[in-house]
Write a protein that holds these residues in place. Structure first.
Motif, PDB file in Angstrom:
ATOM      1  N   ARG A 318      22.878  22.457  -7.995  1.00  0.00           N
ATOM      2  CA  ARG A 318      22.504  23.327  -6.896  1.00  0.00           C
ATOM      3  C   ARG A 318      21.646  24.471  -7.398  1.00  0.00           C
ATOM      4  O   ARG A 318      21.759  24.856  -8.559  1.00  0.00           O
ATOM      5  CB  ARG A 318      23.770  23.895  -6.231  1.00  0.00           C
ATOM      6  CG  ARG A 318      24.335  22.969  -5.159  1.00  0.00           C
ATOM      7  CD  ARG A 318      25.794  23.312  -4.869  1.00  0.00           C
ATOM      8  NE  ARG A 318      26.654  22.747  -5.908  1.00  0.00           N
ATOM      9  CZ  ARG A 318      27.968  23.017  -5.979  1.00  0.00           C
ATOM     10  NH1 ARG A 318      28.530  23.843  -5.129  1.00  0.00           N
ATOM     11  NH2 ARG A 318      28.695  22.447  -6.929  1.00  0.00           N
ATOM     12  N   GLU A 319      20.816  24.970  -6.542  1.00  0.00           N
ATOM     13  CA  GLU A 319      20.019  26.118  -6.956  1.00  0.00           C
ATOM     14  C   GLU A 319      20.877  27.369  -6.907  1.00  0.00           C
ATOM     15  O   GLU A 319      21.648  27.587  -5.970  1.00  0.00           O
ATOM     16  CB  GLU A 319      18.792  26.301  -6.047  1.00  0.00           C
ATOM     17  CG  GLU A 319      18.036  27.555  -6.465  1.00  0.00           C
ATOM     18  CD  GLU A 319      16.645  27.649  -5.884  1.00  0.00           C
ATOM     19  OE1 GLU A 319      16.304  26.809  -5.029  1.00  0.00           O
ATOM     20  OE2 GLU A 319      15.904  28.563  -6.300  1.00  0.00           O
ATOM     21  N   LEU A 320      20.712  28.162  -7.955  1.00  0.00           N
ATOM     22  CA  LEU A 320      21.466  29.403  -8.027  1.00  0.00           C
ATOM     23  C   LEU A 320      20.567  30.547  -7.592  1.00  0.00           C
ATOM     24  O   LEU A 320      19.392  30.603  -7.951  1.00  0.00           O
ATOM     25  CB  LEU A 320      21.915  29.623  -9.475  1.00  0.00           C
ATOM     26  CG  LEU A 320      22.964  30.696  -9.699  1.00  0.00           C
ATOM     27  CD1 LEU A 320      24.271  30.294  -9.048  1.00  0.00           C
ATOM     28  CD2 LEU A 320      23.157  30.913 -11.186  1.00  0.00           C
ATOM     29  N   SER A 321      21.102  31.460  -6.816  1.00  0.00           N
ATOM     30  CA  SER A 321      20.308  32.624  -6.426  1.00  0.00           C
ATOM     31  C   SER A 321      21.243  33.821  -6.360  1.00  0.00           C
ATOM     32  O   SER A 321      22.460  33.691  -6.526  1.00  0.00           O
ATOM     33  CB  SER A 321      19.654  32.389  -5.072  1.00  0.00           C
ATOM     34  OG  SER A 321      20.665  32.327  -4.092  1.00  0.00           O
ATOM     35  N   ALA A 322      20.670  34.985  -6.096  1.00  0.00           N
ATOM     36  CA  ALA A 322      21.479  36.200  -6.082  1.00  0.00           C
ATOM     37  C   ALA A 322      22.618  36.098  -5.058  1.00  0.00           C
ATOM     38  O   ALA A 322      23.657  36.731  -5.211  1.00  0.00           O
ATOM     39  CB  ALA A 322      20.594  37.402  -5.764  1.00  0.00           C
ATOM     40  N   THR A 323      22.415  35.241  -4.056  1.00  0.00           N
ATOM     41  CA  THR A 323      23.411  35.193  -2.985  1.00  0.00           C
ATOM     42  C   THR A 323      24.602  34.281  -3.263  1.00  0.00           C
ATOM     43  O   THR A 323      25.655  34.452  -2.661  1.00  0.00           O
ATOM     44  CB  THR A 323      22.754  34.739  -1.664  1.00  0.00           C
ATOM     45  OG1 THR A 323      22.117  33.500  -1.893  1.00  0.00           O
ATOM     46  CG2 THR A 323      21.762  35.766  -1.166  1.00  0.00           C
ATOM     47  N   ASN A 324      24.435  33.320  -4.148  1.00  0.00           N
ATOM     48  CA  ASN A 324      25.600  32.447  -4.393  1.00  0.00           C
ATOM     49  C   ASN A 324      26.114  32.540  -5.829  1.00  0.00           C
ATOM     50  O   ASN A 324      26.692  31.602  -6.362  1.00  0.00           O
ATOM     51  CB  ASN A 324      25.283  30.995  -4.012  1.00  0.00           C
ATOM     52  CG  ASN A 324      24.202  30.395  -4.890  1.00  0.00           C
ATOM     53  OD1 ASN A 324      23.547  31.121  -5.640  1.00  0.00           O
ATOM     54  ND2 ASN A 324      24.017  29.100  -4.814  1.00  0.00           N
ATOM     55  N   LEU A 325      25.855  33.689  -6.459  1.00  0.00           N
ATOM     56  CA  LEU A 325      26.281  33.877  -7.842  1.00  0.00           C
ATOM     57  C   LEU A 325      27.782  33.717  -8.055  1.00  0.00           C
ATOM     58  O   LEU A 325      28.214  33.275  -9.118  1.00  0.00           O
ATOM     59  CB  LEU A 325      25.874  35.271  -8.319  1.00  0.00           C
ATOM     60  CG  LEU A 325      24.475  35.405  -8.917  1.00  0.00           C
ATOM     61  CD1 LEU A 325      24.218  36.842  -9.311  1.00  0.00           C
ATOM     62  CD2 LEU A 325      24.337  34.487 -10.122  1.00  0.00           C
ATOM     63  N   THR A 326      28.530  34.051  -7.035  1.00  0.00           N
ATOM     64  CA  THR A 326      29.982  33.986  -7.193  1.00  0.00           C
ATOM     65  C   THR A 326      30.459  32.560  -7.464  1.00  0.00           C
ATOM     66  O   THR A 326      31.506  32.361  -8.050  1.00  0.00           O
ATOM     67  CB  THR A 326      30.680  34.502  -5.927  1.00  0.00           C
ATOM     68  OG1 THR A 326      30.059  33.868  -4.808  1.00  0.00           O
ATOM     69  CG2 THR A 326      30.563  36.008  -5.822  1.00  0.00           C
TER      70      THR A 326
END
Length: 898
Positions: A318-326
């Motif tokens: 999956r692509e990681l971004s600032a919004t799904n860092l958790t």
DNA sequence: TTACTCACG
DNA sequence: ACGTACGTGAGTAAG
């Protein structure tokens, strides 16, 4: 409507072609079970390249059934001169048939007939039944079958290309003759390969001429009276019986009693699932990669390990971004991590993207490297002692992350390092290639994904890049367990965990520290050198009588050995050798003296002065080499960009380069510490030789001691310089795996004298003799040799039939444990040294390693302490049967630290 | 890219 | 009889 198609393949001739196309490397194509696979590889490519795109309606591979055929009944010498089929090919016939079947094609053979006849018969039947027939063969004689309905493809050199023979093509190649007349040509010419004679004295040219006039052999003899008397006519008359017999033998039977019909030949298509185990059996890595990429499931289990780690190619990235860092906070206590850089020099290359995750919880990738830097869960994982990291190339990662101010800790598995330790022969720096070597196929190589050279490009599409990176991480994660198991099996876990992996971190600090180079000093040297080179250049042109390129061995050879008439003493593959050893033997010739001097200075100028200037970093005036930890066959390091392990020292002119290497701070010094005779001490240790061990225990001059022994002097007799020089050469020779020829060349005695010296040496040091015999025997029995730290080197050539290859392997068997154990020792010393410096709270830094030497920089005030500490740590790295000895030298430059 | 030459241990 | 010392990296020429 297009005609249905029938494809007929000449199995035997193509198998032979494939085999001989790769005959030079026949021993490099070996499966893990020892089966030769060169013909299989070639044949497989042929099937992939021809059948797959062809998609015929009917297909068949025809084989010869055995030696006796209707032709041998007619002529018992048929194929009589042919060499026996090599065993290496014979063993491939069964798997070849299996491979054909797995490609969905019928195999067929018929006792008493050759593959040609089966093909001829089916081609005729097929043409009659309305098929467009294609024949694939390596044998041009088959073109006799060509017709409007039958095309014959004949492989050219290298088997990958084919010529398509149609009636027009035949007419073109055979000067207007028709396909059937090829039989007549063969009848007249005969065939050396098949060993039938034809008419003595008639070759291809004459045969074509005759057939243009007489059309066929029967017609020729019917009309022979028309022919004017000539030598040729006599030959034809004398050879009539041979001609008629040869014609018969050359004729392909188109009416063989086959037990199959066209109906039996339906092409089934490739059976991919079954090909997987088949290719695994043969170790066809590239093919398996192809299948893996098509989505076929490949097991990474290896028959010789108990591990059966099934891996599917399904991948969750999956692509990681600032919004799904958790999401990555829940990855658990072990993660696979990979950071992609845009170049191979990790000191300067920019990070492009990364991937993190594991098989249980999936993978997350991103191009946003900032995510690593900020205070995120990512950074916390990488710097967390509690989370194990599985990676590829720890050292590169540590350096790259340190540039982002991330301190990587707790590396568990390093795929690159582990693979290197398991087998130095297949050291590859590409993750994909290495995974394939280790039977993991669900990942591609960088070259496949990024291209190479000018075409190199990181995919713009996130999906493509992330898929590739995800697979890299998956490969790392999947291989951890099986490779750890193998390391354990090899008794190499300790080598991995306590030497190589910690060393990666030590080397990373050394590389990051770098060493300061005084560019001003180099620039001064450069302008002086430019002048001297210009003078020398003019002098050489004068001595030669004209200008030429002094740096071209080819042009120089012409000047020296043709224009000036000097005697060439040695040749290379391409011409005269002009190497130092040759030129030194004629050094009283003025131009030769000038050239030797020119070469020496040009080397210093281009490689060292200009080379170093090019790699000094603008930011800190330092050079940051990269040590290659997984390259050498012996366990040594190597150094690149720049190579700091071959800075001149032997000749004063070059040695001054070292004046440009300086400490990074004022009032600091450079300290060098080198092991004295480490390889000979290792030799004394592993051979257990009492005399040599005694010499080292008493701290004798080992070369002098050896001189006394090989020249039969008394124990305390003085040794002159020449004797010592020779003894030293012998000691070196022993370490290299001595030969009388090599020693003779080196010390300038006859081969016979050298042989006698070696003999005396081995009698005096009888433990050495016993060990050399044992180690070669060990290599023969186990296929590898190892060092004191269980570093392994496989020596497949130890059983080679080729004398040279085998001899080389034997010398290697002697040298590698010695060179490699010395490498083990200094590596341990480096790890201990780094720890000792930290423990003692010293500012000193370890900067360089040059095989048996370490170079440090330190504040002058620490010098006294270091001069005690460094030798103590180095000489206690391991406990050998003889003491290790270390000497240190300090100075304001590397030149002075001697 | 390959061959040659030469720098180091 | 064979044709050799072991391990590296880099610059230049020339295909």
């Amino acid at each position: 409507m297009a005609k249905p198609t029938l494809l007929l393949i000449d199995g035997n001739s193509l198998a032979f072609r494939s085999f001989y196309a790769l005959i030079n490397q026949v021993d490099r194509f070996l499966s893990h079970e020892g089966l030769h696979t060169n013909a299989l590889v070639g044949f497989n490519n042929l099937l992939d390249g021809i059948v797959d795109p062809f998609q015929p309606d009917l297909a068949l591979v025809a084989w010869d059934a055995g030696k006796t055929t209707f032709r041998t009944e007619k002529f018992d010498n048929y194929k009589g001169q042919r060499d026996k089929t090599p065993q290496e090919l014979v063993e491939q016939f069964e798997p070849l048939r299996e491979m054909v079947a797995l490609h969905g094609i019928k195999n067929y053979e018929l006792p008493g007939y050759e593959a040609d006849d089966i093909i001829g018969t089916l081609a005729t039947k097929g043409a009659t039944a309305g098929y467009a027939v294609t024949i694939v063969t390596g044998d041009r004689d088959m073109t006799q079958l060509v017709s409007d309905d039958i095309t014959v493809w004949v492989t050219k050199k290298g088997i990958s290309e084919v010529d398509h023979y149609t009636p027009a093509m035949v007419a073109d190649v055979y000067d207007g003759l028709n396909p059937k007349q090829i039989i007549e040509l063969k009848g007249l010419q005969g065939d050396t390969a098949d060993n039938y004679p034809g008419v003595a004295g008639i070759g291809p040219k004459t045969a074509i001429k005759l057939m243009k006039e007489y059309h066929s052999i029967p017609e020729l003899y019917a009309r022979i009276d028309e022919m004017k008397p000539s030598k040729q006519k006599e030959k034809l008359i004398a050879g009539e019986a041979d001609a008629r017999l040869s014609r018969e033998l050359a004729t392909i039977d188109v009416d063989a009693p086959l037990a199959i019909n066209l109906d039996d030949l339906k092409y089934q298509g490739i059976k991919y699932e079954e090909l997987v185990p088949f290719y695994q059996h043969l170790d066809f890595k590239a093919q398996l990669v192809k299948l893996a990429n098509m989505g076929y499931v490949i097991s990474t289990s290896d028959e010789d390990t108990t591990n059966s780690n099934m891996t599917t190619v399904e991948l969750d990235v999956r692509e990681l971004s600032a919004t799904n860092l958790t999401a990555i906070e829940n990855l658990g206590s072990e993660v696979d991590f990979y950071l992609e850089l845009d170049g191979e020099n990790y000191h300067t290359a920019a990070p492009v993207a990364f991937v993190i995750g594991n098989q249980t919880n999936g993978y997350f990738a991103s191009r946003d490297v900032e995510l690593l830097i900020e205070d995120t869960p990512l950074k916390r994982i990488l710097t967390d002692e509690q989370v194990k990291k599985n990676v590829f190339n720890t050292k590169a990662l540590v350096v790259a992350l340190s540039r982002l101010e991330i301190n990587l800790v707790n590396v568990n598995f390093d795929l690159l390092l582990a693979s290197y330790l398991l087998d130095t022969n297949d050291n590859q720096n590409d993750l994909g290639a290495l995974a394939h070597e280790n039977n993991f196929f669900a990942v591609q190589t960088d070259e496949e994904v990024y291209g190479k050279g000018a075409k190199f490009q990181i995919p713009a599409m996130d999906a493509d890049l992330f898929e590739h990176l995800g697979r890299k991480a998956l490969a790392i994660g999947s291989l951890a367990k099986p490779l750890f198991a193998k390391l354990a099996e090899h008794a190499q876990l300790d080598l991995y965990q306590t030497i190589e992996l910690p060393l990666s971190f030590v080397l990373a600090s050394m590389e990051i520290a770098g060493i300061k180079v005084d560019a001003e000093r180099l620039l001064q040297m450069r302008s002086k050198m430019t002048e001297r080179l210009a003078e020398l250049e003019q002098r050489i042109y004068q001595q030669a009588g004209h200008e030429f390129n002094i740096q071209s061995p080819k042009q120089l050879g012409v000047i020296l050995f043709e224009e000036m008439g000097l005697t060439p003493l040695k040749k290379t593959k391409t011409g005269y050798s002009t190497s130092v050893e040759v030129l030194e033997q004629m050094a009283d010739v003025p131009i030769v003296e000038s050239i030797l001097m020119y070469r020496q200075l040009a080397k210093i100028q281009s490689t060292y002065i200009e080379g170093l200037l090019r790699v000094i970093h603008g930011s800190d005036s330092k050079v940051h080499t990269r040590y290659l930890q997984t390259l050498t066959q012996t366990g040594r390091l190597s150094s690149v960009d720049p190579n700091l392990q071959n800075i001149p020292v032997r000749v004063e002119e070059g040695r001054r380069i070292r004046q440009a290497f300086v400490p990074s701070k004022p009032d600091w010094v450079l300290i060098s510490a080198d092991y004295s005779q480490i390889e000979l001490r290792v030799l004394a240790h592993i051979t257990g030789d009492a005399a040599m061990q005694a010499a080292f225990r008493q701290d004798e001059d080992i070369h002098a001691a050896t001189a006394r022994r090989i020249f039969g002097l008394a124990e305390d007799a003085p040794v002159d310089a020449e004797m010592r020089r020779q003894a030293k050469a012998v000691n070196f020779g022993i370490v290299y795996g001595i030969s009388d020829f090599g020693l003779a060349k080196n010390i300038g005695v006859t081969r016979k004298e050298a042989k006698a010296i070696i003999e005396t040496y081995l009698n005096e040091y009888s433990g050495v003799r016993a060990w050399t015999e044992e180690i070669i025997e060990f290599a023969r029995e186990h296929g590898y040799v190892e060092t004191i730290a269980h570093r392994r080197r496989y020596l497949p050539d130890i059983k080679a039939k080729n004398f040279n290859q085998r001899s080389f392997a034997e010398r290697t068997a002697m040298n590698s444990p010695i060179q490699g154990s010395a490498a083990d020792i200094i590596k341990i010393a480096m790890i201990n040294m780094q720890a000792a410096l930290e423990e003692q709270g010293l500012e000193a830094k370890m900067l360089l390693q040059v095989h048996d030497e370490l170079i440090f920089e330190a504040p002058a005030k620490e010098l006294t302490q270091l001069e005690e500490l460094i030798p103590r740590v180095m000489d206690s790295a391991v406990k050998l049967a003889v003491p290790l000895k270390v000497a240190t030298h300090a100075g304001k430059t590397w030149y002075e630290a001697k």
